[in-house]
Design an enzyme around this catalytic site. Structure first.
Site, PDB file in Angstrom:
ATOM      1  N   TYR A   1      -1.681   0.439  10.568  1.00  0.00           N
ATOM      2  CA  TYR A   1      -1.935  -0.222   9.272  1.00  0.00           C
ATOM      3  C   TYR A   1      -0.720  -0.093   8.362  1.00  0.00           C
ATOM      4  CZ  TYR A   1      -3.796  -0.739   4.505  1.00  0.00           C
ATOM      5  OH  TYR A   1      -3.981  -1.108   3.193  1.00  0.00           O
TER       6      TYR A   1
ATOM      7  N   SER B   1       0.813  -1.220   0.000  1.00  0.00           N
ATOM      8  CA  SER B   1       0.000   0.000   0.000  1.00  0.00           C
ATOM      9  C   SER B   1       0.846   1.269   0.000  1.00  0.00           C
ATOM     10  CB  SER B   1      -0.880  -0.011   1.256  1.00  0.00           C
ATOM     11  OG  SER B   1      -1.431   1.256   1.492  1.00  0.00           O
TER      12      SER B   1
ATOM     13  N   GLU C   1       0.192   3.599   1.761  1.00  0.00           N
ATOM     14  CA  GLU C   1       0.260   4.034   3.162  1.00  0.00           C
ATOM     15  C   GLU C   1       1.646   3.765   3.756  1.00  0.00           C
ATOM     16  OE1 GLU C   1      -1.993   5.597   5.337  1.00  0.00           O
ATOM     17  OE2 GLU C   1      -3.112   6.031   3.520  1.00  0.00           O
TER      18      GLU C   1
HETATM   19  P1  NDP Z   1     -11.357  -4.622   1.830  1.00  0.00           P
HETATM   20  O1  NDP Z   1     -11.282  -4.085   3.218  1.00  0.00           O
HETATM   21  O2  NDP Z   1     -12.534  -4.280   0.990  1.00  0.00           O
HETATM   22  O3  NDP Z   1     -11.253  -6.224   1.886  1.00  0.00           O
HETATM   23  C1  NDP Z   1     -10.476  -6.890   2.845  1.00  0.00           C
HETATM   24  C2  NDP Z   1     -10.782  -8.378   2.756  1.00  0.00           C
HETATM   25  O4  NDP Z   1      -9.976  -9.087   3.724  1.00  0.00           O
HETATM   26  C3  NDP Z   1     -12.236  -8.751   3.062  1.00  0.00           C
HETATM   27  O5  NDP Z   1     -12.657  -9.744   2.171  1.00  0.00           O
HETATM   28  C4  NDP Z   1     -12.145  -9.308   4.480  1.00  0.00           C
HETATM   29  O6  NDP Z   1     -13.167 -10.230   4.768  1.00  0.00           O
HETATM   30  C5  NDP Z   1     -10.817 -10.034   4.387  1.00  0.00           C
HETATM   31  N1  NDP Z   1     -10.274 -10.383   5.692  1.00  0.00           N
HETATM   32  C6  NDP Z   1     -10.203  -9.593   6.803  1.00  0.00           C
HETATM   33  N2  NDP Z   1      -9.653 -10.281   7.816  1.00  0.00           N
HETATM   34  C7  NDP Z   1      -9.375 -11.522   7.344  1.00  0.00           C
HETATM   35  C8  NDP Z   1      -8.808 -12.679   7.918  1.00  0.00           C
HETATM   36  N3  NDP Z   1      -8.394 -12.688   9.190  1.00  0.00           N
HETATM   37  N4  NDP Z   1      -8.653 -13.786   7.150  1.00  0.00           N
HETATM   38  C9  NDP Z   1      -9.055 -13.780   5.864  1.00  0.00           C
HETATM   39  N5  NDP Z   1      -9.620 -12.713   5.267  1.00  0.00           N
HETATM   40  C10 NDP Z   1      -9.769 -11.596   5.997  1.00  0.00           C
HETATM   41  O7  NDP Z   1     -10.005  -4.180   1.102  1.00  0.00           O
HETATM   42  P2  NDP Z   1      -9.739  -3.829  -0.450  1.00  0.00           P
HETATM   43  O8  NDP Z   1     -10.399  -4.841  -1.297  1.00  0.00           O
HETATM   44  O9  NDP Z   1      -9.995  -2.394  -0.676  1.00  0.00           O
HETATM   45  O10 NDP Z   1      -8.170  -4.011  -0.532  1.00  0.00           O
HETATM   46  C11 NDP Z   1      -7.576  -5.266  -0.845  1.00  0.00           C
HETATM   47  C12 NDP Z   1      -6.167  -5.303  -0.295  1.00  0.00           C
HETATM   48  O11 NDP Z   1      -5.402  -4.246  -0.870  1.00  0.00           O
HETATM   49  C13 NDP Z   1      -6.058  -5.092   1.216  1.00  0.00           C
HETATM   50  O12 NDP Z   1      -4.973  -5.857   1.678  1.00  0.00           O
HETATM   51  C14 NDP Z   1      -5.752  -3.611   1.359  1.00  0.00           C
HETATM   52  O13 NDP Z   1      -5.085  -3.350   2.563  1.00  0.00           O
HETATM   53  C15 NDP Z   1      -4.865  -3.408   0.148  1.00  0.00           C
HETATM   54  N6  NDP Z   1      -4.845  -2.062  -0.387  1.00  0.00           N
HETATM   55  C16 NDP Z   1      -6.019  -1.446  -0.726  1.00  0.00           C
HETATM   56  C17 NDP Z   1      -6.015  -0.192  -1.254  1.00  0.00           C
HETATM   57  C18 NDP Z   1      -7.284   0.493  -1.669  1.00  0.00           C
HETATM   58  O14 NDP Z   1      -7.240   1.698  -1.942  1.00  0.00           O
HETATM   59  N7  NDP Z   1      -8.406  -0.218  -1.766  1.00  0.00           N
HETATM   60  C19 NDP Z   1      -4.737   0.548  -1.451  1.00  0.00           C
HETATM   61  C20 NDP Z   1      -3.562  -0.246  -1.152  1.00  0.00           C
HETATM   62  C21 NDP Z   1      -3.630  -1.498  -0.630  1.00  0.00           C
HETATM   63  P3  NDP Z   1     -14.443  -9.742   5.682  1.00  0.00           P
HETATM   64  O15 NDP Z   1     -15.138  -8.723   4.858  1.00  0.00           O
HETATM   65  O16 NDP Z   1     -15.194 -10.973   5.924  1.00  0.00           O
HETATM   66  O17 NDP Z   1     -13.834  -9.153   6.926  1.00  0.00           O
HETATM   67  P1  GDP Z   2      -6.746   6.014   3.420  1.00  0.00           P
HETATM   68  O1  GDP Z   2      -5.939   6.884   2.516  1.00  0.00           O
HETATM   69  O2  GDP Z   2      -6.492   4.553   3.223  1.00  0.00           O
HETATM   70  O3  GDP Z   2      -6.673   6.399   4.839  1.00  0.00           O
HETATM   71  O4  GDP Z   2      -8.265   6.174   2.901  1.00  0.00           O
HETATM   72  P2  GDP Z   2      -9.555   6.907   3.548  1.00  0.00           P
HETATM   73  O5  GDP Z   2     -10.562   6.963   2.456  1.00  0.00           O
HETATM   74  O6  GDP Z   2      -9.958   6.235   4.816  1.00  0.00           O
HETATM   75  O7  GDP Z   2      -9.029   8.367   3.913  1.00  0.00           O
HETATM   76  C1  GDP Z   2      -8.521   9.232   2.929  1.00  0.00           C
HETATM   77  C2  GDP Z   2      -8.309  10.612   3.532  1.00  0.00           C
HETATM   78  O8  GDP Z   2      -9.571  11.203   3.817  1.00  0.00           O
HETATM   79  C3  GDP Z   2      -7.509  10.617   4.839  1.00  0.00           C
HETATM   80  O9  GDP Z   2      -6.564  11.663   4.775  1.00  0.00           O
HETATM   81  C4  GDP Z   2      -8.561  10.944   5.900  1.00  0.00           C
HETATM   82  O10 GDP Z   2      -8.054  11.667   7.023  1.00  0.00           O
HETATM   83  C5  GDP Z   2      -9.488  11.829   5.082  1.00  0.00           C
HETATM   84  N1  GDP Z   2     -10.840  11.931   5.669  1.00  0.00           N
HETATM   85  C6  GDP Z   2     -11.488  13.075   5.977  1.00  0.00           C
HETATM   86  N2  GDP Z   2     -12.682  12.804   6.511  1.00  0.00           N
HETATM   87  C7  GDP Z   2     -12.812  11.450   6.539  1.00  0.00           C
HETATM   88  C8  GDP Z   2     -13.848  10.577   6.972  1.00  0.00           C
HETATM   89  O11 GDP Z   2     -14.888  10.976   7.452  1.00  0.00           O
HETATM   90  N3  GDP Z   2     -13.612   9.234   6.819  1.00  0.00           N
HETATM   91  C9  GDP Z   2     -12.453   8.761   6.270  1.00  0.00           C
HETATM   92  N4  GDP Z   2     -12.297   7.447   6.110  1.00  0.00           N
HETATM   93  N5  GDP Z   2     -11.444   9.569   5.871  1.00  0.00           N
HETATM   94  C10 GDP Z   2     -11.625  10.900   6.002  1.00  0.00           C
END
Ligand code: NDP
Ligand code: GDP
Length: 327
Positions: free
Chosen positions: A151, A127, A129
């Site tokens: 995270y 990520s 992040e």
């Molecule tokens: P989501 O939060 O939408 O999905 C996370 C998934 O992980 C869910 O299916 C969740 O299942 C599953 N999960 C959580 N805990 C466990 C566990 N203990 N064992 C098995 N499965 C588990 O994330 P995204 O789809 O948005 O992201 C996918 C990946 O990419 C993540 O690793 C995220 O950190 C990373 N990422 C995402 C970005 C983004 O902008 N979307 C940016 C960079 C990296 P359940 O719903 O049942 O909890």
């Molecule tokens: P992140 O980049 O993975 O933390 O994705 P988020 O969508 O959670 O947050 C993106 C940015 O939006 C961060 O800088 C947050 O501080 C800002 N932000 C401002 N208001 C909110 C809010 O109400 N919820 C979330 N999730 N983020 C917020």
């Protein structure tokens, strides 16, 4: 004939759903790791109409034994580790859980691949992040990490283990350093979907304000459907490697908000209320990635622009309200 077999962890999440759809379209047999939950989390797969096509296997990335067993049974050619506690904000409230799932979970899968002696390629969902307090104005694969949340720290752990298992054991393990990517399937905790969902509620008279935190932070937002294509391309390369996946454009949360409200002809300033509870103990002020390496080596470029992304998310949330669906 089936093309190949893939195991996806995090299949019920945003990226898991789009990746499963992509691999099914390519003729893969897709296995999805399903952790135990009290209610079904399969709404995204349902919305894409692919739930019946996925083979679910019960396990959890924090449970090494479940992973070894599944890998032995499934014998996947490709393993995509998307499982995570992925919400940065919650990672301060649940730092141990976040590190167990998002950090140690990666180690468990890598160890399970070794123990089960499965001949597969591995993708780790790293990520942006990890860059946190950015050390270079535009982040590349060579930019040093400086995570700003539990995270982000857990993701650094998973990233370096992926590199280490590649270098130690010759595992075809790639790490995709993905910048924020959104879609109609994004979780409601994340700011983009919180905004589009709230705007749709406001239009429908169900909400009269939108409470947000820091409007000035900047993110490089892309479309999740484009980003899962990059994951797949990484595993088709001869050599495993690390890649930044980003659009190269950054905008403020304020700008995203403005575009979403503009979409329905409303002025965001009349609805947005700043609420300190949504500020974070340590903020990532600005992220902007360079997708040059991915472009050159993977032939990957993002297809969906921010304006199209906002429109796509707004349309989906307005449609869900019309159809009485909530997710
Ligand atoms: P989501 O939060 O939408 O999905 C996370 C998934 O992980 C869910 O299916 C969740 O299942 C599953 N999960 C959580 N805990 C466990 C566990 N203990 N064992 C098995 N499965 C588990 O994330 P995204 O789809 O948005 O992201 C996918 C990946 O990419 C993540 O690793 C995220 O950190 C990373 N990422 C995402 C970005 C983004 O902008 N979307 C940016 C960079 C990296 P359940 O719903 O049942 O909890
Ligand atoms: P992140 O980049 O993975 O933390 O994705 P988020 O969508 O959670 O947050 C993106 C940015 O939006 C961060 O800088 C947050 O501080 C800002 N932000 C401002 N208001 C909110 C809010 O109400 N919820 C979330 N999730 N983020 C917020």
């Amino acid at each position: 004939m089936k093309e190949s077999t893939a195991l996806i962890t995090g299949i019920t999440g945003q990226d898991g759903a789009y990746l499963a759809q992509l691999l099914l379209q390519k003729g893969y047999t897709v296995y999805g790791l399903l952790p135990q939950r009290s209610t079904s989390h399969r709404w995204r797969l349902d919305e894409l109409g692919i739930t019946e096509e996925v083979a679910f296997v019960h396990g959890d990335v924090t449970d090494l034994t479940s992973l070894v067993k599944i890998l032995k049974e499934v014998q996947p050619k490709e393993v995509y580790n998307l499982a995570a506690q992925s919400f940065v904000g919650i990672s301060w409230q649940q730092p141990v859980h976040t590190c167990q799932v998002t950090g140690t979970g990666v180690l468990n899968i890598l160890e399970a691949i070794r123990i089960a002696q499965v001949d597969c390629r591995f993708y780790q969902a790293s990520s942006s992040e990890m860059y946190g307090r950015v050390q270079e104005p535009v982040q590349t694969e060579r930019t040093p990490f400086y995570p700003r949340s539990p995270y982000g720290v857990a993701k650094c752990f998973g990233h370096w283990l992926t590199v280490n298992y590649r270098e130690s054991y010759g595992l075809h393990a790639s790490s995709g350093i993905l910048f924020n990517h959104e879609s109609p399937l994004r979780g409601l905790d994340f700011v983009t979907r919180k905004i589009t969902h709230s705007v749709a509620n406001i239009v429908n008279g169900e909400q009269d304000q939108l409470r947000l935190g820091n409007l000035e932070s900047r993110r490089d937002w892309g479309f999740a459907g484009d980003y899962v294509e990059a994951m797949w391309r990484m595993l088709q390369q001869k050599e495993a490697d690390d890649y930044v996946i980003a659009t190269g454009r950054t905008v403020t949360v304020r700008e995203f908000c403005k575009q979403a409200f503009d979409y329905v002809g409303l002025d965001y300033e009349n609805y947005v209320v700043i609420d300190p509870q949504f500020y974070r103990p340590a903020e990532v002020d600005v992220l902007i990635g360079s997708p040059q390496k991915a472009k050159k080596k993977l032939g990957w470029t993002p297809q969906v622009k921010l304006e199209q992304l906002v429109a796509m998310m707004m349309e989906a949330d307005l449609r869900r309200i019309r159809e009485g669906k909530r997710s």
